[in-house]
Design a protein around this motif. Structure first.
Motif, PDB file in Angstrom:
ATOM      1  N   GLY A 166      14.731  19.623   9.567  1.00 38.94           N
ATOM      2  CA  GLY A 166      14.603  20.769  10.459  1.00 38.94           C
ATOM      3  C   GLY A 166      13.828  21.927   9.868  1.00 38.94           C
ATOM      4  N   LYS A 187      12.768  27.388   8.836  1.00 37.05           N
ATOM      5  CA  LYS A 187      13.369  26.590   9.899  1.00 37.05           C
ATOM      6  C   LYS A 187      12.395  26.487  11.065  1.00 37.05           C
ATOM      7  CE  LYS A 187      17.058  28.280  11.838  1.00 37.05           C
ATOM      8  NZ  LYS A 187      18.458  28.664  12.037  1.00 37.05           N
ATOM      9  N   ASP A 200      17.893  28.955  16.924  1.00 41.56           N
ATOM     10  CA  ASP A 200      19.179  28.607  17.534  1.00 41.56           C
ATOM     11  C   ASP A 200      19.802  29.826  18.204  1.00 41.56           C
ATOM     12  OD1 ASP A 200      20.917  28.499  14.310  1.00 41.56           O
ATOM     13  OD2 ASP A 200      19.582  29.950  15.212  1.00 41.56           O
ATOM     14  N   TYR A 243      22.746  20.184  19.446  1.00 44.19           N
ATOM     15  CA  TYR A 243      22.352  19.770  18.098  1.00 44.19           C
ATOM     16  C   TYR A 243      22.793  18.356  17.775  1.00 44.19           C
ATOM     17  CZ  TYR A 243      22.056  24.846  17.682  1.00 44.19           C
ATOM     18  OH  TYR A 243      21.757  26.162  17.883  1.00 44.19           O
ATOM     19  N   VAL A 264      20.491  20.137  13.242  1.00 50.10           N
ATOM     20  CA  VAL A 264      19.111  20.182  13.730  1.00 50.10           C
ATOM     21  C   VAL A 264      19.123  20.125  15.242  1.00 50.10           C
ATOM     22  CG1 VAL A 264      16.861  19.060  13.637  1.00 50.10           C
ATOM     23  CG2 VAL A 264      18.337  19.020  11.631  1.00 50.10           C
ATOM     24  N   ASN A 272      14.036  18.470  18.063  1.00 46.71           N
ATOM     25  CA  ASN A 272      13.290  18.444  16.807  1.00 46.71           C
ATOM     26  C   ASN A 272      13.748  17.333  15.872  1.00 46.71           C
ATOM     27  OD1 ASN A 272      13.225  21.494  17.666  1.00 46.71           O
ATOM     28  ND2 ASN A 272      11.448  21.143  16.366  1.00 46.71           N
ATOM     29  N   ILE A 273      14.686  16.483  16.306  1.00 48.41           N
ATOM     30  CA  ILE A 273      15.219  15.472  15.402  1.00 48.41           C
ATOM     31  C   ILE A 273      14.126  14.471  15.046  1.00 48.41           C
ATOM     32  CG2 ILE A 273      16.069  13.953  17.225  1.00 48.41           C
ATOM     33  CD1 ILE A 273      17.892  14.745  13.978  1.00 48.41           C
TER      34      ILE A 273
END
Length: 794
Positions: free
Chosen positions: A315, A330, A334, A347, A416, A420-421
């Motif tokens: 991440g 990052k 979030d 997440y 994460v 974006n994983i």
């Protein structure tokens, strides 16, 4: 008989060589001698020709220093004006009666490199030891060996309180990321430069703690690197495996290299003019053991001495892909976590094995490994968890001092955002991350079964509930009257009775201090050995328990290493008391103005940064932003580890409505010079009022004196800030700090930051986050204007 002339010729030759050696050994640099990058002579060599002092290429210009001459490379062992920009080719270095004078440019601007007594210099020399010295008629009056940069050579010492600072690289001798400090407790320790300098920041040490204040690091000419002192005796860190050569010579140097590892080198010079370099000893075998080798939010995954690649956490991306040592950022935000009813839906958890970092967790709970990763999903403060020895440790981001190794048994989980994983997530139960439709069906089924069961059980509990009702209502009313119920639900503080605190303080016997909000007493928690500080509040509203509870709740939610921690409370009618952790080393005011041994320069710099970080947390980082309104040395306390902590924050709102003005009037008597001008004009108070107060405190920390002192030789020194500004404009900052082993660059930076903070116009004062960046040297500090009128208006 034919052999006699040969012997005579050999004798004559040897006598000639001996005479030349004697002349070279005593060949001193006379007054008037000069060097220049564009002249024929750019350096002065030692008699052996192994060392040189003078100008060497650096960046876009030239630097001045001492270097070891090798066939393959130039190894700089000492540098003048370490962090100053390079000088131009038209610079000239000349030996005068007043010392070594550097003249720069056509304007003939000059300064002196050597801090020698004026008018006493008679000659100079570059010695075979690598030491450049100035002489009067017979004695050494200045030498480079007294001011090491990143290296000590054979015959040189590093005394208590001094340090070696690593270079940026082999080609850039500016201050790097690490320093090696010969501490006053006898321990030789290596730290990252941008750290608090506390024991947990040490990544290598000699292990000679509590060995006395007389310990010094020495390197002998035969290659023995050791620590010596009256109490310690001798502790050898490393020694050479080579004896003196018959057909050449060996020179030893110990250097804190750019990667943070302290190494002992040997340079072998052969009679045929060839040379070689060997590493005799290293303090660490792996660069990944160096704290801060990789930047924030990245980890070092190397396994060998020359293999230390930096990688980003899941991440995160590199700040600069061409310079991976700068750390990572990052790659998602979030902000929606706190707005979402189900933050876990946003997440996934990504595992990373065999990793460890150096920060402290804000939560540590024993649980199973899979539950550890899942616990981070619902917590918006959690950025990563570390599972180790059955404990689940939660951390906020960013993280530092991270390294990965097969020898580390810890397991990390990173939170994460779903979109974006990029790596396979750890398998988690489907009831948490399954499709919404399946989850709703399951909830409906569970709800139907539950409602049916409740309907059957209601009759069984009806009679029991009726009998318990009055008892519960009565108990609830008692708890509400004592104002404990709301507090227990809102934060975990201990509720004390007045009698308990009266017994703990032995009838409020030992007074620690008195301030705007009341008197503080020393005590011990009943039934334990924990020392506490009890503040008996004054001038507060007698009724209005709800308002008092709200403000105490806000104070309890502030957790920072530079804030005094609230442990408990007492509220019985009009009697209101707060229980804080006990600060064993008293207040900053006691250290600066009353103590026989004032804090050394390095400790004062660290205290100033501690206070700045505490104020930044109050202004920007805690859940409920706080304006302190009463920053002064009396409210800055020092704990047993010599960490500075701010007290009395959040209490200003608890004053009676008609008492805020009274409190200010009291401060006019006790701490007038810490108040911002807007207090005196009844203008709107903002965080800039705290910035002003911090500026006054910062100047007091620098000068070790109060902001106003009558007992001074001249009237221009009565008001500290006016005197500081006059010294700054006159270029005489050395007058502010007497008999100190201080860094002039840091002194100038702190003075300029303090003058910016006390500007009369709040708009000109910097925000606290910029103050910290300027104090750490990350942000340039422009020349401040005069703080005219901000101190003299009544």
């Amino acid at each position: 008989m034919a052999s006699i002339p040969v012997l005579l010729l050999l004798l004559v030759f040897l006598l000639s060589e001996y005479a030349n050696a004697q002349r070279n050994h005593t060949n001193k640099i006379s007054l008037g001698s000069s060097l220049s990058p564009k002249a024929n002579r750019t350096s002065w060599l030692s008699p052996s020709g192994h060392f040189a002092f003078g100008f060497y290429p650096h960046g876009d210009g030239f630097a001045i220093g001492v270097w070891l001459i090798n066939q393959t490379e130039k190894i700089v062992t000492w540098t003048a004006y370490l962090d100053y920009p390079p000088v131009y080719p038209n610079a000239t270095l000349q030996l005068t009666r007043d010392g070594l004078q550097l003249r720069i440019g056509a304007a003939n601007v000059s300064t002196y490199i050597a801090d020698a007594p004026p008018g006493e210099t008679a000659s100079a020399a570059t010695l075979d030891s690598g030491n450049f010295v100035l002489y009067n008629d017979s004695d050494v009056i200045w030498q480079t060996f007294d001011y090491p940069t990143d290296t000590i050579l054979g015959g040189q010492n590093l005394s208590t309180g001094n340090e070696l600072v690593s270079s940026v690289s082999k080609s850039d001798q500016s201050s790097g990321q690490f320093y090696l400090y010969m501490q006053y407790d006898g321990n030789l320790a290596a730290y990252p430069v941008k750290s608090s300098g506390l024991p947990y920041d040490i990544f290598w040490s000699s292990g000679t703690n509590n060995s006395g204040t007389d310990v010094m690091l020495t390197l002998s000419r035969s290659g023995v690197l050791s620590l010596r002192g009256d109490s310690l005796g001798g502790r050898i860190l490393a020694s050479s495996h080579y004896s003196d050569k018959k057909n050449g010579s060996i020179i030893y140097r110990a250097t804190l290299d750019a990667d943070g590892i302290f190494r002992l080198y040997s340079h072998h010079f052969e009679s045929n003019n060839s040379s070689s370099m060997l590493v005799e000893w290293s303090s660490l075998a792996n660069q990944c053991e160096v704290s801060g080798f990789c930047g924030w939010s990245s980890y070092c995954s190397g396994v060998g001495a020359n293999n230390g690649p930096c990688k980003c956490y899941p991440g995160f991306d590199f700040v600069n892909s061409s310079n991976k040592f700068l750390g990572c950022y990052k790659n998602f935000n979030d902000n929606s976590c706190r707005r979402s009813e189900h933050p876990a839906m946003l997440y996934r958890i990504v595992p990373l094995e065999n990793i460890l970092w150096g920060d402290y967790p804000y939560s540590s709970v024993q649980m199973k490994k899979n539950d550890c990763g899942m616990s981070c999903l619902e917590d918006c403060n959690c950025g990563a968890v570390l599972y180790m020895s059955g404990a689940c440790n939660k951390y906020k981001l960013p993280l530092r001092y991270s390294r990965a190794s097969k020898n580390i048994s810890a397991m990390a989980f990173f939170k994460v955002i779903l979109k974006n994983i990029t790596t396979p997530p750890i398998p988690l139960p489907p009831e948490i991350f399954g499709p919404k439709i399946e989850r709703k069906r399951g909830l409906i089924l569970i709800l139907a079964i539950t409602l049916g069961s409740i309907s059957c059980l209601c009759f069984m509990f009806a009679i029991y509930t009726l009998f318990r009702y009055r008892h519960q209502v009565y108990r609830y009313r008692n708890l509400s009257e004592n104002a404990n119920l709301g507090l227990i639900e809102e934060f975990t503080l201990r509720s004390f009775s007045y009698n308990e605190l009266e017994q703990a303080t032995d009838g409020f016997k030992e007074e620690l201090g008195k301030g705007t909000f009341g008197v503080v007493y020393k005590g011990t928690i009943p039934g334990g050995n924990k020392t506490i500080a009890v503040k008996r509040l004054e001038r507060f509203v007698e009724e209005g328990h709800r308002e008092f509870r709200t403000e105490i709740t806000a104070i309890a939610r502030t957790h920072h290493r530079n804030l005094v921690r609230l442990l408990g409370f007492c509220m019985e009618g009009s009697r209101k008391l707060l229980v804080y952790e006990y600060m064993s080393n008293g207040s900053l005011a006691d250290l600066l103005f009353k103590a026989k041994m004032r804090p050394i320069w390095k400790e004062r710099v660290r205290i100033a940064r501690d206070v700045a970080r505490g104020i930044l947390y109050l202004h920007d980082e805690c859940e409920v932003h706080v304006i302190h309104c009463n920053i002064k040395p009396q409210n800055i306390l020092i704990d047993e580890t010599w960490t500075a902590k701010i007290s009395d924050f959040g209490l200003a709102k608890l004053l009676l409505p008609n008492q805020s003005k009274t409190a200010v009037e009291a401060e006019r008597t006790a701490g007038y010079f810490y108040l911002a001008p807007e207090w005196k004009m009844n203008a709107l108070i903002s965080v800039k009022a705290d910035i002003y107060s911090f500026g006054i405190v910062l100047l007091e920390i620098v000068c070790c004196r109060s902001s106003i002192t009558v007992n001074v030789p001249t009237t221009d020194k009565i008001i500290l800030s006016s005197w500081v500004y006059d010294c700054f404009m006159a270029g005489e900052l050395e007058k502010l700090v007497e008999d100190e082993n201080m860094d002039f660059m840091t002194l100038e930076r702190m003075v300029k930051v303090g003058l910016w903070c006390i500007q009369e116009d709040p708009v000109l004062r910097p925000l606290m986050k910029n103050v910290i960046l300027m104090l750490e040297g990350t942000m340039d500090v422009p020349v401040p204007p005069s703080p005219v009128g901000s101190l003299l208006d009544s």
